[in-house]
Design an enzyme around this catalytic site. Structure first.
Site, PDB file in Angstrom:
ATOM      1  N   GLU A 149       4.075  -4.781   7.851  1.00  0.00           N
ATOM      2  CA  GLU A 149       3.177  -3.784   8.450  1.00  0.00           C
ATOM      3  C   GLU A 149       3.523  -3.522   9.910  1.00  0.00           C
ATOM      4  O   GLU A 149       3.417  -2.397  10.394  1.00  0.00           O
ATOM      5  CB  GLU A 149       1.716  -4.246   8.321  1.00  0.00           C
ATOM      6  CG  GLU A 149       1.192  -4.279   6.884  1.00  0.00           C
ATOM      7  CD  GLU A 149       1.500  -5.580   6.131  1.00  0.00           C
ATOM      8  OE1 GLU A 149       2.273  -6.436   6.657  1.00  0.00           O
ATOM      9  OE2 GLU A 149       0.958  -5.748   5.023  1.00  0.00           O
ATOM     10  N   GLU A 175       0.059  -9.672  -0.069  1.00  0.00           N
ATOM     11  CA  GLU A 175      -1.370  -9.997   0.086  1.00  0.00           C
ATOM     12  C   GLU A 175      -2.023 -10.318  -1.266  1.00  0.00           C
ATOM     13  O   GLU A 175      -2.909 -11.164  -1.346  1.00  0.00           O
ATOM     14  CB  GLU A 175      -2.094  -8.838   0.791  1.00  0.00           C
ATOM     15  CG  GLU A 175      -1.750  -8.785   2.277  1.00  0.00           C
ATOM     16  CD  GLU A 175      -2.163  -7.485   2.944  1.00  0.00           C
ATOM     17  OE1 GLU A 175      -1.785  -6.407   2.421  1.00  0.00           O
ATOM     18  OE2 GLU A 175      -2.838  -7.524   3.976  1.00  0.00           O
ATOM     19  N   GLY A 204       1.023  -5.226   0.807  1.00  0.00           N
ATOM     20  CA  GLY A 204      -0.050  -5.480  -0.163  1.00  0.00           C
ATOM     21  C   GLY A 204       0.398  -6.322  -1.349  1.00  0.00           C
ATOM     22  O   GLY A 204      -0.406  -7.061  -1.938  1.00  0.00           O
ATOM     23  N   ALA A 211       0.847  -1.200   0.000  1.00  0.00           N
ATOM     24  CA  ALA A 211       0.000   0.000   0.000  1.00  0.00           C
ATOM     25  C   ALA A 211       0.880   1.246   0.000  1.00  0.00           C
ATOM     26  O   ALA A 211       1.965   1.249   0.585  1.00  0.00           O
ATOM     27  CB  ALA A 211      -0.894  -0.009   1.236  1.00  0.00           C
TER      28      ALA A 211
HETATM   29  N1  COA Z   1       4.490   3.323  -0.322  1.00  0.00           N
HETATM   30  C1  COA Z   1       4.853   4.461  -0.939  1.00  0.00           C
HETATM   31  N2  COA Z   1       6.045   4.632  -1.541  1.00  0.00           N
HETATM   32  C2  COA Z   1       6.890   3.583  -1.489  1.00  0.00           C
HETATM   33  C3  COA Z   1       6.568   2.363  -0.874  1.00  0.00           C
HETATM   34  C4  COA Z   1       5.288   2.246  -0.282  1.00  0.00           C
HETATM   35  N3  COA Z   1       4.874   1.115   0.275  1.00  0.00           N
HETATM   36  N4  COA Z   1       7.629   1.535  -0.985  1.00  0.00           N
HETATM   37  C5  COA Z   1       8.571   2.205  -1.665  1.00  0.00           C
HETATM   38  N5  COA Z   1       8.123   3.435  -1.975  1.00  0.00           N
HETATM   39  C6  COA Z   1       8.840   4.477  -2.728  1.00  0.00           C
HETATM   40  C7  COA Z   1       9.847   5.207  -1.857  1.00  0.00           C
HETATM   41  O1  COA Z   1       9.228   6.262  -1.138  1.00  0.00           O
HETATM   42  C8  COA Z   1      10.828   5.693  -2.894  1.00  0.00           C
HETATM   43  O2  COA Z   1      10.295   6.826  -3.529  1.00  0.00           O
HETATM   44  P1  COA Z   1      11.127   8.206  -3.591  1.00  0.00           P
HETATM   45  O3  COA Z   1      12.346   7.841  -4.407  1.00  0.00           O
HETATM   46  O4  COA Z   1      10.217   9.159  -4.272  1.00  0.00           O
HETATM   47  O5  COA Z   1      11.450   8.550  -2.174  1.00  0.00           O
HETATM   48  C9  COA Z   1      10.831   4.574  -3.924  1.00  0.00           C
HETATM   49  O6  COA Z   1       9.616   3.873  -3.735  1.00  0.00           O
HETATM   50  C10 COA Z   1      11.968   3.572  -3.766  1.00  0.00           C
HETATM   51  O7  COA Z   1      11.924   3.052  -2.445  1.00  0.00           O
HETATM   52  P2  COA Z   1      13.148   3.136  -1.404  1.00  0.00           P
HETATM   53  O8  COA Z   1      12.569   3.044  -0.025  1.00  0.00           O
HETATM   54  O9  COA Z   1      14.004   4.320  -1.704  1.00  0.00           O
HETATM   55  O10 COA Z   1      13.939   1.810  -1.773  1.00  0.00           O
HETATM   56  P3  COA Z   1      14.899   0.970  -0.820  1.00  0.00           P
HETATM   57  O11 COA Z   1      15.582   0.005  -1.696  1.00  0.00           O
HETATM   58  O12 COA Z   1      15.715   1.880   0.025  1.00  0.00           O
HETATM   59  O13 COA Z   1      13.908   0.164   0.174  1.00  0.00           O
HETATM   60  C11 COA Z   1      11.971  -1.144   0.744  1.00  0.00           C
HETATM   61  C12 COA Z   1      13.018  -0.807  -0.329  1.00  0.00           C
HETATM   62  C13 COA Z   1      10.927  -2.062   0.135  1.00  0.00           C
HETATM   63  C14 COA Z   1      12.644  -1.827   1.941  1.00  0.00           C
HETATM   64  C15 COA Z   1      11.309   0.173   1.229  1.00  0.00           C
HETATM   65  O14 COA Z   1      10.885   0.913   0.094  1.00  0.00           O
HETATM   66  C16 COA Z   1      10.110  -0.034   2.115  1.00  0.00           C
HETATM   67  O15 COA Z   1      10.258  -0.319   3.303  1.00  0.00           O
HETATM   68  N6  COA Z   1       8.878   0.112   1.565  1.00  0.00           N
HETATM   69  C17 COA Z   1       7.687  -0.044   2.327  1.00  0.00           C
HETATM   70  C18 COA Z   1       7.301  -1.496   2.438  1.00  0.00           C
HETATM   71  C19 COA Z   1       6.092  -1.637   3.340  1.00  0.00           C
HETATM   72  O16 COA Z   1       6.153  -1.426   4.531  1.00  0.00           O
HETATM   73  N7  COA Z   1       4.953  -2.033   2.735  1.00  0.00           N
HETATM   74  C20 COA Z   1       3.730  -2.243   3.481  1.00  0.00           C
HETATM   75  C21 COA Z   1       2.927  -1.017   3.554  1.00  0.00           C
HETATM   76  S1  COA Z   1       1.485  -1.289   4.561  1.00  0.00           S
END
Ligand code: COA
Length: 263
Positions: free
Chosen positions: A137, A117, A114, A65
């Site tokens: 989450e 999921e 998501g 999400a």
């Molecule tokens: N929602 C919104 N934006 C997201 C996202 C999410 N779930 N996951 C990644 N992005 C975006 C980042 O904000 C970033 O955008 P930006 O360059 O404009 O800042 C881009 O995608 C790349 O992600 P980034 O975090 O820089 O990559 P990373 O390699 O450092 O880390 C993850 C990868 C997957 C570990 C990290 O993006 C993350 O923790 N994402 C969230 C995962 C999550 O918790 N999902 C469940 C949500 S309920």
């Protein structure tokens, strides 16, 4: 169509691509709404027999999400969060789960939150050996909201699911295979060919029979077995008058391949 979701239908396969690669295909509200609209379109398209769902770019199937967006809903209070975020996501995974054409996830990279999921909800999944999964989450101080507390325990067993849900730790494609979250793991370059091959093996059969099986399994899993057997019986009753069943039986008797019309 907005380009957050791409659709290309060819050789019986409706290929849906989640298309926000610079955001790791995070599921914005717009993307979810477009995905629902695309599913409506595929549902009535007789040329689409199987749906394949994948992510654009090199890194992600979907990182879940859109945290920026749903943080806004959360800040507007629980009713707004439930309506705009939770129910929207639950409707998406429920729609995929109950879709009457087989849906195969081709998990090309990160499937977090998501994204995981969606993989839980769809009927079949093939993962690239580069894919990784997580239920992250809890790292945000919240439980999963798109069905992630319900489907994973049913798929993988309660203790395996709880370990993933309570730690938030990522796990590999090999582990996903071990716990029954995906059907197969293939080298990255073979992901779409392997998915097409699986789709082809399904499309040899009657689409009506496939739809009946999906409905009986999906509804039956959430019922006591007696009620599930009733659903199975209703599904068969609905197939009994169809040309496809007549054709399947005739082809077997005549020792020839069947020629299904989906009627
Ligand atoms: N929602 C919104 N934006 C997201 C996202 C999410 N779930 N996951 C990644 N992005 C975006 C980042 O904000 C970033 O955008 P930006 O360059 O404009 O800042 C881009 O995608 C790349 O992600 P980034 O975090 O820089 O990559 P990373 O390699 O450092 O880390 C993850 C990868 C997957 C570990 C990290 O993006 C993350 O923790 N994402 C969230 C995962 C999550 O918790 N999902 C469940 C949500 S309920």
């Amino acid at each position: 169509m907005s380009d957050t979701v791409l659709l290309e239908t060819k050789d019986g396969i409706a290929l849906i691509t989640l298309n926000r690669p610079d955001k790791l295909n995070a599921l914005s509200y717009e993307l979810i709404d477009r995905l629902m609209a695309v599913l409506d379109q595929i549902e009535v398209d007789a040329s689409a027999g199987v749906v394949v769902l994948t992510g654009a770019g090199e890194r992600a199937f979907s990182a879940g999400a859109d945290i920026h967006e749903f943080s806004g809903s959360v800040s507007r209070g629980p009713n707004t969060a439930a309506r705009d975020f939770v129910r929207r996501g639950q409707a998406m995974t429920a729609r995929l789960e109950a879709f009457r054409k087989p849906v195969i996830a081709a998990v090309n990279g990160l499937a977090f939150g998501g994204g995981c999921e969606i993989t839980e909800a769809v009927h079949l999944a093939i993962a690239s050996d580069r894919a990784s999964f997580a239920k992250p989450e809890i790292n945000l101080g919240m439980p999963p909201t798109f069905g992630g507390t319900q489907r994973l325990p049913r798929l993988a067993g309660r203790k395996r699911a709880l370990e993933m849900l309570l730690t938030g730790d990522p796990f590999s494609a090999a582990r996903a295979l071990e716990i029954g979250l995906v059907n197969k793991v293939v080298p990255h370059d073979e992901l779409l060919p392997a998915t097409r091959e699986l789709a082809g093996r399904i499309m040899r059969h009657s689409p009506l029979a496939a739809a009946s099986i999906i409905t009986a399994v999906t509804r039956g899993l959430n019922m006591a077995i007696g009620e599930g057997l009733q659903v199975e019986s209703e599904q068969f009753a609905a197939m009994a008058p169809t040309s496809d069943l007549v054709e399947g039986l005739a082809a077997w008797r005549e020792r020839r391949p069947p020629n299904y019309t989906g009627r």
